[in-house]
Scaffold this motif. Structure first.
Motif, short mmCIF file in Angstrom:
data_model
loop_
_atom_site.label_atom_id
_atom_site.label_comp_id
_atom_site.label_asym_id
_atom_site.label_seq_id
_atom_site.Cartn_x
_atom_site.Cartn_y
_atom_site.Cartn_z
N GLY A 105 40.24 39.89 26.93
CA GLY A 105 39.74 41.07 26.23
C GLY A 105 40.48 41.33 24.92
N PRO A 106 41.83 41.30 24.93
CA PRO A 106 42.57 41.61 23.70
C PRO A 106 42.57 40.47 22.67
N PRO A 170 44.56 34.72 35.69
CA PRO A 170 43.34 35.26 36.30
C PRO A 170 43.18 36.76 36.04
N ASN A 171 44.27 37.44 35.72
CA ASN A 171 44.22 38.87 35.43
C ASN A 171 44.24 39.16 33.93
N GLY A 210 45.29 46.33 26.36
CA GLY A 210 44.21 45.94 27.27
C GLY A 210 44.48 44.68 28.07
N LEU B 71 44.60 47.79 39.28
CA LEU B 71 44.86 46.41 38.84
C LEU B 71 43.55 45.66 38.63
N ARG B 74 41.87 46.82 35.45
CA ARG B 74 42.52 46.26 34.25
C ARG B 74 42.21 44.78 34.11
N SER B 75 42.20 44.09 35.24
CA SER B 75 41.91 42.67 35.23
C SER B 75 40.47 42.42 34.75
N ARG B 77 38.73 44.35 32.80
CA ARG B 77 38.64 44.67 31.38
C ARG B 77 39.21 43.51 30.55
N ALA B 78 40.29 42.91 31.05
CA ALA B 78 40.97 41.86 30.27
C ALA B 78 40.26 40.52 30.36
N THR B 79 39.36 40.34 31.33
CA THR B 79 38.76 39.01 31.50
C THR B 79 37.23 39.09 31.51
N GLY B 83 37.66 37.10 35.73
CA GLY B 83 38.93 36.61 36.26
C GLY B 83 39.22 35.18 35.87
#
Ligand code: HEM
Ligand code: SF4
Ligand code: SF4
Ligand code: FES
Lengths: 270, 217
Positions: A105-106, A170-171, A210, B71, B74-75, B77-79, B83
């Protein structure tokens, strides 16, 4: 060697992209992966087509610019190297190789394989300054550093900020990068005065950018070209927890964001 | 996540140990269930100690689940919600080195939560009584485990718990700062495997003994 590349092509930020197949014939097994992309780009340009955008700078494994996800693995199949240091002898003649940009995302994709990694720079900035005398070089023995600490700090300092850890996680967490930076200065005497505020400010910035939270899966360290070890994440958490305790004792407000306050050298990436 | 997880691991170890009292017969086991309710008396009222433990566990479970959702969000949103599977390439879907357990944390957690509800209805409140109603915890337990599908359901749950703990115990200790060297990392991982195996096997011994006729009501 003749190989086929399946490359992520995307015309610009936020635009839809897809995998495009490009054949590259007559390459040498001694070429680096980036040189193969150079060859491909020369041919595309000669044919009047749009060359593949990708990042690189030093091409000797120290700047951290050249990250690509190759066959689903950040920096490709060989451990402990950057993409620029990956050679075609790691592949077989006739291979079909998938090439994609870092995904997180970032890290928005700017074009094809180029992503914007400045979120990592902002985490460094949030770390702020360290209180050391600048100017003439200090006498080398004036600050004593235990040997083990010096070695661990130096190992952590080898992080080149490439972002492969984020790409592999993965996160989508940058915990390994953050841990390397926190460990690097946290272990050295010069890093002590701002140790608490630095840990709190950097992790706050990490989360605000993020990035995901770490669940200790360890994919990051497996792809890290500098073999940054997973223990930097534990060290970072220790510093954050310690800082929170100290913070509670002092009864202050949250630490101010030190972005832009780089008086002396910050916890620089390379 | 880590602290609440470790509290629950502690509970599981004590609970597992308590269950082994099934081997001493009805009097001993029911006496143990009774003592769970009288412990702390006369400082605490009847069941007071047990209720303190229940509240701590409930708060742990809820905090654990809330942290897991944070968690997870957030995960996502970030991926982009994908995942480890966010790349087009399908050649490294299993990652480079990650353990099987690390894939099972979310659905494993959900499985365990559902199991706990089922288990409480079965052996604590006696709402579900596959082996017949009884006021004796011993009789409820033994009658229940004489039925193959009850044992099967407990087996599935405990295997899920084993995997959850294999990754969870290691991750909790590492997140709390215990992973400080390669050697430590090896030891912590070995410890996590040991805890997972002890809990899974330790819990499964009584049900299988009942099923194969080693303990009768
Ligand atoms: C074969 C395995 C198990 C057996 C034979 C067993 C047996 C029992 C029994 C007999 C009780 C009722 C005690 C009483 O009311 O006096 C109980 C309660 C309970 N068990 Fe288990 N159990 C097993 C596995 C588990 C597992 C794996 C978990 C958690 C994941 C668990 C969580 C609980 C909880 C939370 C209670 C309620 C405690 C309370 O508040 O009274 N059990 N168990
Ligand atoms: S920790 Fe490793 S993978 Fe992550 S940015 Fe630093 S060098 Fe790259
Ligand atoms: S240990 Fe796992 S979850 Fe944590 S940052 Fe590394 S890859 Fe991500
Ligand atoms: S181009 Fe500098 S590390 Fe690869």
């Amino acid at each position: 060697m003749n190989i086929t590349l399946r490359i992520w092509r995307q015309p610009g930020p936020g635009r839809p992209g897809h995998m495009v197949t490009h054949r590259v014939d007559d390459i040498s097994p001694d070429m680096s992966f980036l040189e193969v992309l150079d060859v491909l780009n020369q041919r595309l340009t000669a044919a009047g087509e749009d060359p593949v955008a990708f990042d690189s700078d030093c091409r000797e494994g120290i700047c951290g610019m050249c990250g690509l996800v190759i066959n689903g693995i950040a920096h490709g199949p060989q451990a402990s190297v950057t993409t620029c240091q990956l050679h075609m002898r790691s592949f077989a003649d006739g291979d079909v190789i998938d090439v994609e940009p870092w995904r997180a995302g970032p890290f928005p994709v700017l074009k094809d394989l180029v992503v914007d990694r400045s979120a990592l720079d902002r985490i460094i900035q949030a770390g702020g300054y360290i209180s050391i005398p600048t100017g003439s070089a200090p006498e080398a023995h004036s600050i004593l550093v235990p040997k083990d600490d010096a070695e661990d700090a130096f190992d952590a300092a080898t992080c080149i900020g490439c972002g492969a850890c984020v790409a592999a996680c993965p996160n989508g967490s940058a915990a390994l990068f953050l841990g390397a930076k926190i460990t690097h200065l946290g272990l050295l005497p010069q890093g002590q005065p701002e140790r608490d505020s630095r840990a709190l400010a950097m992790i706050a910035r990490h989360d605000a950018e993020g990035f995901g939270g770490c669940s200790q899966i360890g994919e990051c360290t497996a792809v890290c070209p500098k073999d940054i070890q997973l223990e930097v994440i534990s060290r970072c958490h220790r510093d954050v927890v310690t800082a929170l305790f100290h913070h509670g004792e002092q009864q202050e407000g949250p630490p101010e964001d030190q972005t832009g306050g780089n008086l002396a050298s910050g916890p620089a990436g390379d | 996540m880590a602290v609440t997880g470790l509290i629950m691991v502690l509970f599981l170890l004590v609970h597992m140990y308590g269950n082994l009292k099934l081997f001493y017969g009805q009097a001993e086991f029911d006496d143990y269930a009774y003592h769970l309710r009288t412990m702390g008396q006369p400082y605490l009222p009847y069941s007071g100690g047990l209720w303190i433990i229940r509240v701590v566990l409930l708060v742990s479970v809820l905090t654990h689940i809330a942290s897991a959702f944070t968690l997870w969000a957030r995960s996502r949103r970030a991926t982009g919600g994908r995942g480890g599977g966010r790349y087009q390439s399908t050649r490294a879907r299993r990652g480079v080195q990650r353990s099987y357990s690390s894939f099972t944390m979310r659905w494993g957690g959900v499985t365990i939560a559902l199991f706990v509800v089922y288990h409480l209805l079965h052996l604590t409140t006696d709402t579900i009584h596959p082996g017949g109603v009884s006021s004796s915890a011993y009789v409820r337990t033994v009658n229940g485990f004489e039925i193959w599908w009850v044992v099967l359901s407990y087996t599935v749950a405990l295997i899920a718990i084993g995997f959850h703990l294999r990754h969870g115990f290691w991750a909790a200790l590492a997140s709390l700062g215990a992973n400080t060297s390669r050697r430590r990392r090896r030891h912590l991982n070995a410890l996590a495997v040991a805890v997972a195996v002890v809990i899974t096997v330790g819990f499964l011994v009584p049900p299988y003994t009942v099923l194969f006729g080693g303990i009768t009501a």
